[in-house]
Design an enzyme around this catalytic site. Structure first.
Site, PDB file in Angstrom:
ATOM      1  N   SER A 154       0.841  -1.186   0.000  1.00 18.55           N
ATOM      2  CA  SER A 154       0.000   0.000   0.000  1.00 18.55           C
ATOM      3  C   SER A 154       0.888   1.252   0.000  1.00 18.55           C
ATOM      4  CB  SER A 154      -0.955  -0.044   1.203  1.00 18.55           C
ATOM      5  OG  SER A 154      -1.989   0.881   1.075  1.00 18.55           O
ATOM      6  N   ARG A 224     -12.202   6.130   9.990  1.00 19.25           N
ATOM      7  CA  ARG A 224     -11.693   4.759   9.953  1.00 19.25           C
ATOM      8  C   ARG A 224     -12.747   3.789   9.423  1.00 19.25           C
ATOM      9  NH1 ARG A 224      -7.074   1.909   9.328  1.00 19.25           N
ATOM     10  NH2 ARG A 224      -7.147  -0.073  10.442  1.00 19.25           N
ATOM     11  N   ASP A 317      -9.002  -6.474  -4.866  1.00 20.99           N
ATOM     12  CA  ASP A 317      -8.596  -5.186  -4.283  1.00 20.99           C
ATOM     13  C   ASP A 317      -9.187  -4.061  -5.119  1.00 20.99           C
ATOM     14  OD1 ASP A 317      -7.384  -2.954  -3.218  1.00 20.99           O
ATOM     15  OD2 ASP A 317      -5.322  -3.651  -3.520  1.00 20.99           O
ATOM     16  N   HIS A 350      -8.086  -5.313  -0.452  1.00 19.10           N
ATOM     17  CA  HIS A 350      -6.800  -4.639  -0.280  1.00 19.10           C
ATOM     18  C   HIS A 350      -5.983  -5.255   0.852  1.00 19.10           C
ATOM     19  CE1 HIS A 350      -3.897  -1.442  -0.685  1.00 19.10           C
ATOM     20  NE2 HIS A 350      -4.087  -1.024   0.550  1.00 19.10           N
ATOM     21  N   ASP A 351      -6.660  -5.718   1.888  1.00 15.67           N
ATOM     22  CA  ASP A 351      -5.959  -6.317   3.029  1.00 15.67           C
ATOM     23  C   ASP A 351      -5.247  -7.618   2.682  1.00 15.67           C
ATOM     24  OD1 ASP A 351      -6.339  -4.372   4.898  1.00 15.67           O
ATOM     25  OD2 ASP A 351      -7.989  -5.366   5.946  1.00 15.67           O
TER      26      ASP A 351
END
Length: 369
Positions: A154, A224, A317, A350-351
């Site tokens: 990232s 968040r 992602d 994405h994680d």
């Protein structure tokens, strides 16, 4: 044999002072720069086995192992350690908190030497090159001239790219995972909403909330929650939560009811106290402005590099989708840079870069040699 690093310790070092300030890309300077870092493994006699780990937006120096008194392993513990892809039996691994962060390195809540008070919004705007410059000083402090590799996911992958641009001869290998050379309008929009939530919180106090003894936690929680949606995939949310509710029958409510809502509430809540709102503002804005291939100097720097690049993206992602890695690959190849890109299948969004989808760890291990 694959194993754990055991207990590790975060160290801190001062890397800039009034007589040797850190001059910033935007023209400012920092007269005091401290960096928090951890190291794993042993530096070879030739000092040629160092691997630098660049963390993502809200990461820190604690990438692997355990801290005394804590059961929480480092955020990339599945990748770093004895017998793992970043093998600490072979490599000397360095992981450091970013400049502008809030986990031991100099950032907006640090004391401004000129005033004796926290910088807050007087902290200078940062460029990706400034993050690299602070970590370059750390590498020099450790007596290392050239890195075997830098590995980042990232934002960390973007820092690795900038590192090669700024020091074309400093890295033998560059590993970029789930990264981009330029944020999409959609990504910029997500970050804008997060910053607006924080800065609109009544407890933001024009950035000087620490001096008032409050924190903009309502806005930070919303920021968040919003960001976390972009880190996962529709498939993973469906699998984990489906359409399940906690209430029964017709007991409808305006408060959180669906399991996915409670999950986001939890993710927002645990973020509070772990990360600072000002660092979030500064680092998300730095990402917005990151666009190295728009700089005429980038082409000349990359044409001269012998650094080998490995890019990895994941098919689920949507934060940094594979079109962004494809664009980076084309940009690098057009300049004669050696680059290998692969899109891997993963349901985790994405994680995925923090997890172990099939083929991912094997790919990094093979590239590091």
């Amino acid at each position: 044999m694959t194993g754990s690093l055991g207990y590790v310790e975060t160290q801190r070092v001062v890397l800039a002072g009034p007589d040797d300030p850190l001059h910033l890309r935007g023209g400012g300077r920092l007269d005091h720069v401290e960096v928090a870092y951890e190291t794993y493994g042993s530096l070879s006699p030739a000092r040629d086995n160092a691997v630098f780990i660049c963390h993502a937006l809200t990461g820190d120096a604690h990438a692997a192992g355990l801290h005394v008194g804590s059961k929480k392993r480092g955020w990339w513990d599945n990748l770093i350690g004895p017998g793992k892809p970043v093998d600490t039996d072979r490599f000397f691994v360095i992981s450091a908190n970013l400049l502008g962060g809030c986990s031991g390195s100099t950032g907006p809540l640090s004391t401004d030497p000129a005033t004796g008070a926290p910088y807050c919004l007087d902290f200078p705007m940062l460029h990706m090159s400034d993050l690299v410059a602070a970590h370059r000083r750390l590498v020099a402090h450790l007596g290392i001239e050239r890195l075997h590799a830098a590995v980042g996911g990232s934002l960390g992958g973007m820092q690795v790219l900038q590192w090669v641009i700024d020091e074309p001869d400093a890295l033998e290998r560059a590993v970029l995972v789930a990264a981009s050379s330029r944020l999409s309008p959609e990504n910029i929009a997500f970050s804008a909403i997060g910053r607006e939530a924080i800065m609109s919180d009544p407890d933001f106090c024009n950035g000087r909330y620490v001096e008032q003894g409050v924190f903009p936690w309502r806005g930070q929680k919303v920021a968040r929650m919003m960001a976390h949606i972009t880190y996962v995939s529709a498939q993973s949310l469906e699998t984990k939560f489906g359409h399940r509710r906690r209430s029964r029958g017709d007991a409808w409510t305006l408060g959180p009811d669906y399991e996915v809502e409670h999950y986001l509430q939890h993710q927002g809540q645990v973020f509070l106290g772990r990360f600072d709102a000002l660092s979030y503002l500064y680092l998300t804005r730095l990402l917005d402005y990151f666009d190295p291939f728009a700089d005429p100097g980038t082409a000349a720097a990359l044409r001269s590099t012998a650094t080998r690049f490995q890019l990895t993206s994941f098919d689920s992602d949507w934060r940094f989708d594979s079109t962004q890695s494809a664009r980076m690959t084309a940009e690098l190849k057009a300049l004669g840079v050696a680059v290998d890109w692969a899109e891997l299948a993963s349901p985790f969004g994405h994680d995925s870069f923090l997890l172990q989808p099939p083929g991912y760890h094997e790919r990094i291990a093979e590239f590091l040699g």
